[in-house]
Design a protein around this motif. Structure first.
Motif, PDB file in Angstrom:
ATOM      1  N   UNK A   1      19.611 -41.767  24.192  1.00 26.82           N
ATOM      2  CA  UNK A   1      18.833 -42.947  23.942  1.00 26.82           C
ATOM      3  C   UNK A   1      18.054 -43.049  22.641  1.00 26.82           C
ATOM      4  N   UNK A   2      17.345 -42.121  22.287  1.00 26.46           N
ATOM      5  CA  UNK A   2      16.491 -42.087  21.163  1.00 26.46           C
ATOM      6  C   UNK A   2      17.453 -41.993  19.812  1.00 26.46           C
ATOM      7  N   UNK A   3      18.604 -41.428  19.913  1.00 24.67           N
ATOM      8  CA  UNK A   3      19.599 -41.338  19.001  1.00 24.67           C
ATOM      9  C   UNK A   3      20.454 -42.569  18.809  1.00 24.67           C
ATOM     10  N   UNK A   4      20.674 -43.269  20.011  1.00 24.56           N
ATOM     11  CA  UNK A   4      21.288 -44.707  19.801  1.00 24.56           C
ATOM     12  C   UNK A   4      20.271 -45.604  19.356  1.00 24.56           C
ATOM     13  N   UNK A   5      19.025 -45.470  19.909  1.00 25.81           N
ATOM     14  CA  UNK A   5      18.089 -46.731  19.245  1.00 25.81           C
ATOM     15  C   UNK A   5      17.999 -46.415  17.701  1.00 25.81           C
ATOM     16  N   UNK A   6      17.988 -45.337  17.287  1.00 22.24           N
ATOM     17  CA  UNK A   6      17.884 -45.029  15.843  1.00 22.24           C
ATOM     18  C   UNK A   6      19.035 -45.812  15.046  1.00 22.24           C
ATOM     19  N   UNK A   7      20.110 -45.442  15.653  1.00 24.10           N
ATOM     20  CA  UNK A   7      21.398 -46.223  15.078  1.00 24.10           C
ATOM     21  C   UNK A   7      21.439 -47.539  15.083  1.00 24.10           C
ATOM     22  N   UNK A   8      21.194 -48.253  16.246  1.00 21.72           N
ATOM     23  CA  UNK A   8      21.232 -49.523  16.051  1.00 21.72           C
ATOM     24  C   UNK A   8      20.214 -50.153  15.146  1.00 21.72           C
ATOM     25  N   UNK A   9      19.321 -49.653  14.729  1.00 23.90           N
ATOM     26  CA  UNK A   9      17.972 -50.146  14.051  1.00 23.90           C
ATOM     27  C   UNK A   9      18.747 -50.318  12.584  1.00 23.90           C
ATOM     28  N   UNK A  10      19.820 -49.808  12.177  1.00 22.45           N
ATOM     29  CA  UNK A  10      20.034 -49.710  10.771  1.00 22.45           C
ATOM     30  C   UNK A  10      21.127 -51.056  10.796  1.00 22.45           C
ATOM     31  N   UNK A  11      20.846 -51.601   9.469  1.00 27.06           N
ATOM     32  CA  UNK A  11      21.438 -52.960   9.259  1.00 27.06           C
ATOM     33  C   UNK A  11      23.002 -52.892   9.218  1.00 27.06           C
ATOM     34  N   UNK A  12      23.723 -53.730   9.725  1.00 28.52           N
ATOM     35  CA  UNK A  12      25.306 -53.766   9.728  1.00 28.52           C
ATOM     36  C   UNK A  12      25.791 -53.226  11.015  1.00 28.52           C
ATOM     37  N   UNK A  13      25.014 -52.550  11.681  1.00 25.60           N
ATOM     38  CA  UNK A  13      25.692 -51.528  12.898  1.00 25.60           C
ATOM     39  C   UNK A  13      26.091 -52.912  14.106  1.00 25.60           C
ATOM     40  N   UNK A  14      27.526 -52.746  14.305  1.00 24.67           N
ATOM     41  CA  UNK A  14      27.878 -53.457  15.476  1.00 24.67           C
ATOM     42  C   UNK A  14      28.187 -52.871  16.808  1.00 24.67           C
ATOM     43  N   UNK A  15      28.545 -51.623  16.809  1.00 27.44           N
ATOM     44  CA  UNK A  15      28.761 -51.190  18.202  1.00 27.44           C
ATOM     45  C   UNK A  15      28.815 -49.531  17.959  1.00 27.44           C
ATOM     46  N   UNK A  16      28.201 -48.814  18.959  1.00 27.72           N
ATOM     47  CA  UNK A  16      28.025 -47.692  18.958  1.00 27.72           C
ATOM     48  C   UNK A  16      28.391 -46.979  20.349  1.00 27.72           C
ATOM     49  N   UNK A  17      28.912 -45.786  20.248  1.00 27.41           N
ATOM     50  CA  UNK A  17      29.563 -45.067  21.572  1.00 27.41           C
ATOM     51  C   UNK A  17      29.333 -43.512  21.264  1.00 27.41           C
ATOM     52  N   UNK A  18      29.052 -42.806  22.613  1.00 22.33           N
ATOM     53  CA  UNK A  18      28.788 -41.546  22.485  1.00 22.33           C
ATOM     54  C   UNK A  18      30.375 -40.881  22.689  1.00 22.33           C
ATOM     55  N   UNK A  19      30.706 -39.709  22.003  1.00 20.61           N
ATOM     56  CA  UNK A  19      31.864 -39.036  22.396  1.00 20.61           C
ATOM     57  C   UNK A  19      31.612 -37.665  22.282  1.00 20.61           C
ATOM     58  N   UNK A  20      32.662 -36.809  22.602  1.00 28.46           N
ATOM     59  CA  UNK A  20      32.652 -35.365  22.266  1.00 28.46           C
ATOM     60  C   UNK A  20      32.596 -34.842  23.884  1.00 28.46           C
ATOM     61  N   UNK A  21      32.752 -33.521  23.877  1.00 27.17           N
ATOM     62  CA  UNK A  21      32.418 -32.665  25.168  1.00 27.17           C
ATOM     63  C   UNK A  21      31.195 -32.779  25.706  1.00 27.17           C
ATOM     64  N   UNK A  22      30.060 -32.735  24.966  1.00 25.12           N
ATOM     65  CA  UNK A  22      28.838 -32.704  25.431  1.00 25.12           C
ATOM     66  C   UNK A  22      28.068 -33.946  25.035  1.00 25.12           C
ATOM     67  N   UNK A  23      28.648 -34.923  24.759  1.00 24.10           N
ATOM     68  CA  UNK A  23      28.252 -36.454  24.280  1.00 24.10           C
ATOM     69  C   UNK A  23      27.356 -36.128  23.115  1.00 24.10           C
ATOM     70  N   UNK A  24      27.611 -35.309  22.158  1.00 25.42           N
ATOM     71  CA  UNK A  24      26.752 -35.011  21.017  1.00 25.42           C
ATOM     72  C   UNK A  24      27.416 -35.503  19.732  1.00 25.42           C
ATOM     73  N   UNK A  25      28.399 -36.394  19.954  1.00 21.97           N
ATOM     74  CA  UNK A  25      28.844 -37.225  18.665  1.00 21.97           C
ATOM     75  C   UNK A  25      28.388 -38.734  19.066  1.00 21.97           C
TER      76      UNK A  25
END
Length: 124
Positions: free
Chosen positions: A19-43
């Protein structure tokens, strides 16, 4: 131009880190969508319009100590619409413009201490 960025962040399997990583990414200008991928959801997969990928990676490095930019690619409109219909993908939220009401004006009556002359009363 819409871009798709994949950034690997060590999250150690904790929801708080995700959640901390997603909040950081959402705060950047121009971001429209975010998703978690990978085996450990680390991408983190970020889709946005003219997002600075280097700036986003540096912000994630400050929070987590390390972050690796894996790929940056252009997104076609068809592919993006297909991803939006899948469950679990965050959709952009459209906010209605703020409608301001009628401003309130406050007034007060000044009472003059001179009882003989009411018309020439001044505040100063």
């Amino acid at each position: 131009m819409k871009q798709k960025m994949v950034i690997r962040v060590p999250m150690n399997g904790e929801k708080k880190c995700r959640s901390k990583a997603m909040q950081t990414a959402v705060g950047v200008r121009g971001v429209e969508s975010i998703a978690l991928e990978g085996e450990d959801k680390n991408q983190i997969v970020v889709i946005g319009d003219s997002v600075d990928s280097v700036n986003l990676t540096c912000l994630l490095r400050k929070k987590f100590g390390s972050a690796e930019l894996l790929s940056v690619s252009a997104v076609s409109e068809k592919k993006q619409k297909e991803n939006m219909t899948e469950p679990g993908v965050l959709q952009p939220m459209v906010w209605s413009p703020y409608q301001a009401g009628v401003p309130q004006y406050y007034y007060s009556t000044v009472v003059c201490e001179d009882k003989n002359n009411y018309d020439t009363c001044s505040i100063m």
